[in-house]
Design a protein around this motif. Structure first.
Motif, PDB file in Angstrom:
ATOM      1  N   VAL A  80       0.455  -1.100   0.207  1.00 38.54           N
ATOM      2  CA  VAL A  80      -0.531   0.646   0.362  1.00 38.54           C
ATOM      3  C   VAL A  80       1.028   1.204   0.199  1.00 38.54           C
ATOM      4  O   VAL A  80       0.631   2.248  -0.524  1.00 38.54           O
ATOM      5  N   ASN A  81       1.602   0.915   0.617  1.00 39.63           N
ATOM      6  CA  ASN A  81       2.713   2.635   0.742  1.00 39.63           C
ATOM      7  C   ASN A  81       3.663   3.047  -0.160  1.00 39.63           C
ATOM      8  O   ASN A  81       4.459   3.754   0.225  1.00 39.63           O
ATOM      9  N   LYS A  82       4.362   2.049  -1.053  1.00 42.01           N
ATOM     10  CA  LYS A  82       4.975   1.354  -1.945  1.00 42.01           C
ATOM     11  C   LYS A  82       4.347   2.412  -2.911  1.00 42.01           C
ATOM     12  O   LYS A  82       4.005   3.377  -3.491  1.00 42.01           O
ATOM     13  N   PRO A  83       6.222   3.754  -2.690  1.00 47.02           N
ATOM     14  CA  PRO A  83       5.597   4.818  -3.525  1.00 47.02           C
ATOM     15  C   PRO A  83       5.785   4.755  -4.920  1.00 47.02           C
ATOM     16  O   PRO A  83       6.417   3.579  -5.515  1.00 47.02           O
ATOM     17  N   ALA A  84       4.881   5.526  -5.912  1.00 46.83           N
ATOM     18  CA  ALA A  84       4.334   5.435  -7.473  1.00 46.83           C
ATOM     19  C   ALA A  84       5.735   5.771  -7.951  1.00 46.83           C
ATOM     20  O   ALA A  84       6.241   6.345  -8.202  1.00 46.83           O
ATOM     21  N   LYS A  85       6.197   4.974  -9.185  1.00 52.22           N
ATOM     22  CA  LYS A  85       6.809   5.210  -9.760  1.00 52.22           C
ATOM     23  C   LYS A  85       6.866   6.128 -10.280  1.00 52.22           C
ATOM     24  O   LYS A  85       5.519   6.261 -11.326  1.00 52.22           O
ATOM     25  N   PRO A  86       7.670   7.406 -10.158  1.00 50.06           N
ATOM     26  CA  PRO A  86       7.098   8.247 -11.212  1.00 50.06           C
ATOM     27  C   PRO A  86       7.498   8.725 -12.673  1.00 50.06           C
ATOM     28  O   PRO A  86       9.068   8.089 -13.277  1.00 50.06           O
ATOM     29  N   VAL A  87       6.597   9.335 -13.355  1.00 47.64           N
ATOM     30  CA  VAL A  87       6.789   9.316 -14.863  1.00 47.64           C
ATOM     31  C   VAL A  87       7.600  10.083 -15.231  1.00 47.64           C
ATOM     32  O   VAL A  87       7.825  11.272 -15.486  1.00 47.64           O
ATOM     33  N   ALA A  88       8.205   9.806 -16.095  1.00 50.42           N
ATOM     34  CA  ALA A  88       9.320  10.564 -17.069  1.00 50.42           C
ATOM     35  C   ALA A  88       8.979  10.952 -17.927  1.00 50.42           C
ATOM     36  O   ALA A  88       7.753  10.938 -18.886  1.00 50.42           O
ATOM     37  N   LYS A  89       8.574  12.996 -17.783  1.00 54.38           N
ATOM     38  CA  LYS A  89       8.543  13.799 -18.741  1.00 54.38           C
ATOM     39  C   LYS A  89       9.254  14.000 -19.681  1.00 54.38           C
ATOM     40  O   LYS A  89      10.184  14.330 -19.177  1.00 54.38           O
ATOM     41  N   SER A  90       9.181  14.841 -21.127  1.00 52.27           N
ATOM     42  CA  SER A  90      10.528  15.175 -21.413  1.00 52.27           C
ATOM     43  C   SER A  90       9.686  16.896 -22.391  1.00 52.27           C
ATOM     44  O   SER A  90       8.474  16.280 -22.902  1.00 52.27           O
ATOM     45  N   MET A  91      10.358  17.893 -22.833  1.00 46.66           N
ATOM     46  CA  MET A  91       9.383  19.060 -23.375  1.00 46.66           C
ATOM     47  C   MET A  91      10.050  18.694 -24.552  1.00 46.66           C
ATOM     48  O   MET A  91      11.567  18.646 -25.090  1.00 46.66           O
ATOM     49  N   ILE A  92       9.073  19.026 -25.392  1.00 43.09           N
ATOM     50  CA  ILE A  92       9.599  19.273 -26.895  1.00 43.09           C
ATOM     51  C   ILE A  92       9.666  20.059 -27.181  1.00 43.09           C
ATOM     52  O   ILE A  92       8.105  20.879 -27.682  1.00 43.09           O
ATOM     53  N   ILE A  93      10.131  20.885 -28.073  1.00 43.37           N
ATOM     54  CA  ILE A  93       9.828  21.780 -28.984  1.00 43.37           C
ATOM     55  C   ILE A  93      10.241  21.863 -30.221  1.00 43.37           C
ATOM     56  O   ILE A  93      11.222  21.155 -31.159  1.00 43.37           O
ATOM     57  N   LEU A  94       8.580  22.252 -31.486  1.00 44.34           N
ATOM     58  CA  LEU A  94       8.610  21.323 -32.974  1.00 44.34           C
ATOM     59  C   LEU A  94       8.754  23.129 -33.697  1.00 44.34           C
ATOM     60  O   LEU A  94       8.134  23.953 -33.437  1.00 44.34           O
ATOM     61  N   ASP A  95       9.663  22.312 -34.839  1.00 40.02           N
ATOM     62  CA  ASP A  95       9.457  23.849 -35.801  1.00 40.02           C
ATOM     63  C   ASP A  95       8.633  23.725 -36.764  1.00 40.02           C
ATOM     64  O   ASP A  95       9.197  22.501 -37.210  1.00 40.02           O
ATOM     65  N   VAL A  96       7.423  23.783 -37.403  1.00 41.50           N
ATOM     66  CA  VAL A  96       7.042  23.240 -38.608  1.00 41.50           C
ATOM     67  C   VAL A  96       6.574  24.621 -38.866  1.00 41.50           C
ATOM     68  O   VAL A  96       5.961  25.569 -38.657  1.00 41.50           O
TER      69      VAL A  96
END
Length: 220
Positions: free
Chosen positions: A130-146
Motif C-alpha cells: 500500500v505504501n510503496k511509492p509510485a514510480k515517477p513518470v518520465a516526461k520531456s519538453m519538446i519544441i517543434l518547428d513546423v
C-alpha cells in the motif's frame, strides 16, 4: 494417545482454525461453488462470531453470509457435517504426541506464536504494498518547428491542426510564429510528453498528415 476433534478447518473457535478458513477463502467467495449454499450455513454456524479483523478473507465471507439473515436456512444444497468442508485432511484421528499433556500445552503456545508471526508478516507485506511509492513518470519538453509551404499559408489554421493531435501522455504548450525568409514564418510550438507513451516519431508522423499546410517538421 488422545482423540482429535479437529474439523476440516480445525477448531473454528480458535485462531488456527480461523487461519485455515482465511487461507481457504483467499481465492474463493463461498465454501463450495460460486453461490451461497448449505456449506456456508454449516461453517458459519461453527464460527459462531465474527473473526478477528486480521483474518481479512474470513471476515469478508462471514459478514457476507451474515447479511442473508434467516435466508441462510434456505440456501441450496445438502447440509453435511462441518468437517466435510474445507481443506482436504486425513480422515484418521490426529496422532497422539509422545509428550505428556504438560508438554502439549507448550506445543500449543508455540503454534500460537508461529501463527502470530505469520499474521504479522502478512500485515507487514500488505502495508508495504500500500505504501510503496509510485514510480515517477518520465516526461520531456519538446519544441517543434513546423514550416509552411509559403507566405500564403494560413498559420492560425496550421496551428489549429497541429493542436488537434491528441494522445494519452501528450500536452500542448505555447506556440509562436518565428520569421524565416521572404515573409514566411514558421510555427514554433512546445509540448510535454510522457516518454513511455509518446515519441517524436509519432508527433512528426501525425503532423505531416496535414500536408495542405505543413511542408516539414523539425525537433528544435
Amino acid at each position: 494417545s488422545r482423540l482429535s476433534f479437529e474439523m476440516g478447518f480445525g477448531d473454528l473457535k480458535q485462531g488456527k482454525g480461523l487461519e485455515a478458513l482465511n487461507s481457504f477463502l483467499l481465492t474463493k467467495s463461498y465454501i463450495e461453488g460460486f453461490q451461497p449454499s448449505k456449506a456456508d450455513t454449516v461453517v458459519f454456524d461453527a464460527v459462531t462470531k465474527a473473526p478477528d479483523a486480521k483474518f481479512t478473507n474470513a471476515l469478508r465471507w462471514y459478514n457476507h453470509i451474515k447479511s442473508f439473515g434467516d435466508q441462510r436456512k434456505k440456501f441450496a444444497g445438502q447440509a453435511k457435517a462441518v468437517d466435510a468442508y474445507g481443506p482436504i485432511v486425513s480422515g484418521k484421528a490426529a496422532p497422539a504426541k509422545e509428550e505428556d499433556d504438560d508438554d502439549d500445552l507448550f506445543a500449543s503456545e508455540d503454534e500460537e506464536e508461529v501463527e502470530k508471526r505469520h499474521a504479522e508478516r502478512i500485515a507487514a507485506y500488505n502495508a508495504k504494498k500500500v505504501n510503496k511509492p509510485a514510480k515517477p513518470v518520465a516526461k520531456s519538453m519538446i519544441i517543434l518547428d513546423v514550416k509552411p509551404w509559403d507566405d500564403e499559408t494560413d498559420m492560425a489554421e496550421l496551428e489549429k491542426h497541429v493542436r488537434s493531435v491528441e494522445a494519452d501522455g501528450l500536452l500542448w504548450g505555447t506556440g509562436k510564429l518565428v520569421p524565416l525568409v521572404h515573409g514566411i514564418k514558421k510555427l514554433q510550438i512546445t509540448c510535454v510528453i510522457e516518454d513511455d507513451k509518446i515519441g517524436t516519431d509519432f508527433l512528426e508522423e501525425e503532423i505531416s498528415k496535414f500536408e495542405d499546410y505543413v511542408q516539414s517538421i523539425d525537433v528544435a
